[in-house]
Design a protein around this motif. Structure first.
Motif, mmCIF file in Angstrom:
data_model
loop_
_atom_site.group_PDB
_atom_site.id
_atom_site.type_symbol
_atom_site.label_atom_id
_atom_site.label_comp_id
_atom_site.label_asym_id
_atom_site.label_seq_id
_atom_site.Cartn_x
_atom_site.Cartn_y
_atom_site.Cartn_z
ATOM 1 N N PRO A 82 0.795 -1.235 0.000
ATOM 2 C CA PRO A 82 0.000 0.000 0.000
ATOM 3 C C PRO A 82 0.823 1.278 0.000
ATOM 4 O O PRO A 82 0.342 2.326 -0.447
ATOM 5 N N ASP A 83 2.068 1.207 0.482
ATOM 6 C CA ASP A 83 2.891 2.407 0.528
ATOM 7 C C ASP A 83 3.349 2.778 -0.880
ATOM 8 O O ASP A 83 4.047 2.003 -1.553
ATOM 9 N N ALA A 84 2.963 3.965 -1.325
ATOM 10 C CA ALA A 84 3.246 4.387 -2.697
ATOM 11 C C ALA A 84 4.728 4.513 -2.973
ATOM 12 O O ALA A 84 5.203 4.183 -4.082
ATOM 13 N N VAL A 85 5.503 4.970 -1.999
ATOM 14 C CA VAL A 85 6.949 5.135 -2.201
ATOM 15 C C VAL A 85 7.620 3.780 -2.378
ATOM 16 O O VAL A 85 8.442 3.575 -3.276
ATOM 17 N N THR A 86 7.263 2.827 -1.515
ATOM 18 C CA THR A 86 7.832 1.478 -1.617
ATOM 19 C C THR A 86 7.480 0.849 -2.945
ATOM 20 O O THR A 86 8.326 0.235 -3.615
ATOM 21 N N ARG A 87 6.229 0.997 -3.352
ATOM 22 C CA ARG A 87 5.800 0.415 -4.627
ATOM 23 C C ARG A 87 6.544 1.046 -5.796
ATOM 24 O O ARG A 87 6.957 0.352 -6.735
ATOM 25 N N ALA A 88 6.757 2.358 -5.732
ATOM 26 C CA ALA A 88 7.481 3.042 -6.810
ATOM 27 C C ALA A 88 8.915 2.533 -6.916
ATOM 28 O O ALA A 88 9.450 2.376 -8.021
ATOM 29 N N HIS A 89 9.538 2.252 -5.763
ATOM 30 C CA HIS A 89 10.897 1.711 -5.778
ATOM 31 C C HIS A 89 10.925 0.320 -6.412
ATOM 32 O O HIS A 89 11.856 -0.013 -7.162
ATOM 33 N N LEU A 90 9.923 -0.504 -6.123
ATOM 34 C CA LEU A 90 9.861 -1.848 -6.699
ATOM 35 C C LEU A 90 9.690 -1.776 -8.216
ATOM 36 O O LEU A 90 10.341 -2.522 -8.960
ATOM 37 N N VAL A 91 8.825 -0.885 -8.657
ATOM 38 C CA VAL A 91 8.636 -0.706 -10.100
ATOM 39 C C VAL A 91 9.933 -0.248 -10.748
ATOM 40 O O VAL A 91 10.326 -0.738 -11.824
ATOM 41 N N GLN A 92 10.633 0.665 -10.098
ATOM 42 C CA GLN A 92 11.897 1.172 -10.643
ATOM 43 C C GLN A 92 12.940 0.064 -10.725
ATOM 44 O O GLN A 92 13.709 -0.011 -11.700
ATOM 45 N N ASP A 93 13.000 -0.802 -9.708
ATOM 46 C CA ASP A 93 13.948 -1.918 -9.735
ATOM 47 C C ASP A 93 13.696 -2.810 -10.949
ATOM 48 O O ASP A 93 14.643 -3.255 -11.618
ATOM 49 N N VAL A 94 12.429 -3.077 -11.234
ATOM 50 C CA VAL A 94 12.095 -3.938 -12.367
ATOM 51 C C VAL A 94 12.365 -3.218 -13.678
ATOM 52 O O VAL A 94 12.842 -3.825 -14.646
ATOM 53 N N GLU A 95 12.071 -1.932 -13.741
ATOM 54 C CA GLU A 95 12.345 -1.171 -14.966
ATOM 55 C C GLU A 95 13.835 -1.173 -15.290
ATOM 56 O O GLU A 95 14.224 -1.248 -16.465
ATOM 57 N N THR A 96 14.681 -1.100 -14.246
ATOM 58 C CA THR A 96 16.136 -1.179 -14.462
ATOM 59 C C THR A 96 16.531 -2.546 -14.989
ATOM 60 O O THR A 96 17.444 -2.679 -15.811
ATOM 61 N N THR A 97 15.836 -3.571 -14.519
ATOM 62 C CA THR A 97 16.098 -4.945 -14.939
ATOM 63 C C THR A 97 15.553 -5.218 -16.339
ATOM 64 O O THR A 97 16.040 -6.120 -17.018
ATOM 65 N N ALA A 98 14.573 -4.447 -16.750
ATOM 66 C CA ALA A 98 13.894 -4.692 -18.027
ATOM 67 C C ALA A 98 13.930 -3.460 -18.915
ATOM 68 O O ALA A 98 12.899 -2.820 -19.144
ATOM 69 N N PRO A 99 15.113 -3.089 -19.424
ATOM 70 C CA PRO A 99 15.203 -1.887 -20.269
ATOM 71 C C PRO A 99 14.327 -2.004 -21.510
ATOM 72 O O PRO A 99 14.313 -3.025 -22.186
ATOM 73 N N GLY A 100 13.576 -0.945 -21.768
ATOM 74 C CA GLY A 100 12.723 -0.923 -22.948
ATOM 75 C C GLY A 100 11.425 -1.680 -22.804
ATOM 76 O O GLY A 100 10.684 -1.835 -23.790
ATOM 77 N N VAL A 101 11.111 -2.150 -21.591
ATOM 78 C CA VAL A 101 9.903 -2.955 -21.369
ATOM 79 C C VAL A 101 8.957 -2.206 -20.430
ATOM 80 O O VAL A 101 9.377 -1.764 -19.353
#
Length: 375
Positions: A169-188
């Motif tokens: 539920p914490d928006a900041v934590t969720r944003a960090h998780l999304v960012q981690d995956v975006e770094t792992t998945a360039p262009g996706v």
């Protein structure tokens, strides 16, 4: 998240042979490919399910049950599978047989879990590979990279969907998780979605409305729940994850192709325990595109990024510009893919043996030189 304009748009569909097939992706190109079979009196259809030597095929006259004996060769990559467009015997034949399938535009393939050097085709003619990753547990970035390599290799456009977003539920934590995956998945594209409160479903629905999408992930990732949310009804059975470890049970046992109310079709697949690569060299390269780009600045064109002087990749790791975990994962997937390909490629096996011998000789020479300095 950016708009879905980068995704493949669903081709405008002709009225022939019927709106039934059009809803499943039939277009003029498929019609042209099917013309020789139509001349033989065979019926066009798309495979929506395969099990025990039989398959369900949606045709202009509805869904029929057909035998796959004529499209089950010894090569596991050439067997008929969910998503194939096929030529079926007309009504009146008992039993009805699938006589052939049309050349595939794309194919999602992984290596089998057996020790044999075989590939397994999971879905055919897929436009989008939707990789479901649960936020109920710790993110396994290495596994996401594996799924992405298979997705890129298939010819489909991958998208990562972080399911069960309501559990973070914490928006900041969720944003960090999304960012981690975006770094792992360039262009996706990476979407955080909750089937429980419908968060993010509108964006995902817009993505999968364009063509054929395959839904993949491990057991417990929430694939069936997500499929039901997109379908707007409880078509797929759902089981709760085990409380003791958060792992899911296999709910889906076959691959099912389902028409979506907003357009497009979705192939739901069983949870994958193993995510083995199958001749996915170019897919690995796309997953680690930043490493491939850095490699172009290495001093040696055949740099292995291990200890060579002038290695731009190692320099990036040293400065912190490239996470060491990414490089280790890149090396691991390349080695695994090389082993898989070598099982069926004698020339490559010989090259690998020569490389091992070369490295062994270099290591031996280094040790001897070290001993000489110590004397």
């Amino acid at each position: 998240m950016s708009s879905t304009s980068s995704f493949t748009s669903f081709t405008s569909l002709p009225s022939s042979p019927s709106s039934v097939l059009a809803a499943y992706g039939w277009d003029g190109t498929w019609a042209d490919a099917f013309a020789p079979y139509a001349a033989e009196g065979l019926v066009a259809g798309r495979v929506v399910r395969v099990d025990r030597g039989q398959c369900d095929v949606v045709t202009a006259d509805g869904t029929v049950r057909a035998d796959t004996a004529f499209v089950t060769p010894h090569d596991p990559l050439r067997v008929v599978c969910t998503g194939d467009w096929v030529a079926v015997e007309p009504e009146g034949h008992t039993p009805r047989y699938v006589r052939a399938y049309l050349p595939r535009r794309t194919a999602f393939v992984r290596s089998t879990s057996s020790g044999r050097s075989e590939g397994q085709i999971l879905a055919a003619n897929v436009d989008h590979a939707v990789i479901a990753v649960s936020l109920a547990g710790e993110l396994d970035l290495a596994r996401i990279e594996r799924f992405l390599a298979l997705a890129w290799q298939s010819g489909a456009q991958p998208v990562v969907v972080l399911t069960k977003a309501d559990l973070v539920p914490d928006a900041v934590t969720r944003a960090h998780l999304v960012q981690d995956v975006e770094t792992t998945a360039p262009g996706v594209p990476v979407l955080a979605v909750s089937a429980q409160d419908a968060e993010g479903l509108d964006v995902l629905a817009a993505v999968v409305s364009g063509g054929t999408s395959v839904l993949i992930g491990v057991s417990g990732a929430g694939k069936s729940t997500l499929a039901n949310a997109l379908l707007g009804e409880d078509v797929m059975d759902v089981q709760a994850a085990r409380e003791v470890d958060g792992k899911g049970r296999h709910t889906t046992t076959t691959r099912n192709l389902l028409a979506l109310p907003g357009g497009g079709v979705l192939i739901d697949t069983p949870g994958l325990r193993g995510v083995g690569l199958w001749d996915a060299g170019s897919g690995v390269g796309q997953v680690f595109s930043e490493i491939e780009e850095l490699a172009g600045d290495c001093r040696f064109h055949d740099c292995a990024h291990e200890s060579e002087p002038g290695c731009a990749v190692l320099e990036a790791v040293g400065t912190g510009a490239l996470p060491e975990r990414r490089l280790e994962s890149y090396r691991k997937l390349l080695r695994e893919n090389q082993r898989i390909v070598a099982k069926t490629d004698a020339r490559l096996r010989a090259e690998i043996r020569r490389e091992w011998k070369r490295k062994g000789a270099m290591g031996k020479a280094a040790m001897e030189a070290k001993r000489g300095r110590l004397r």
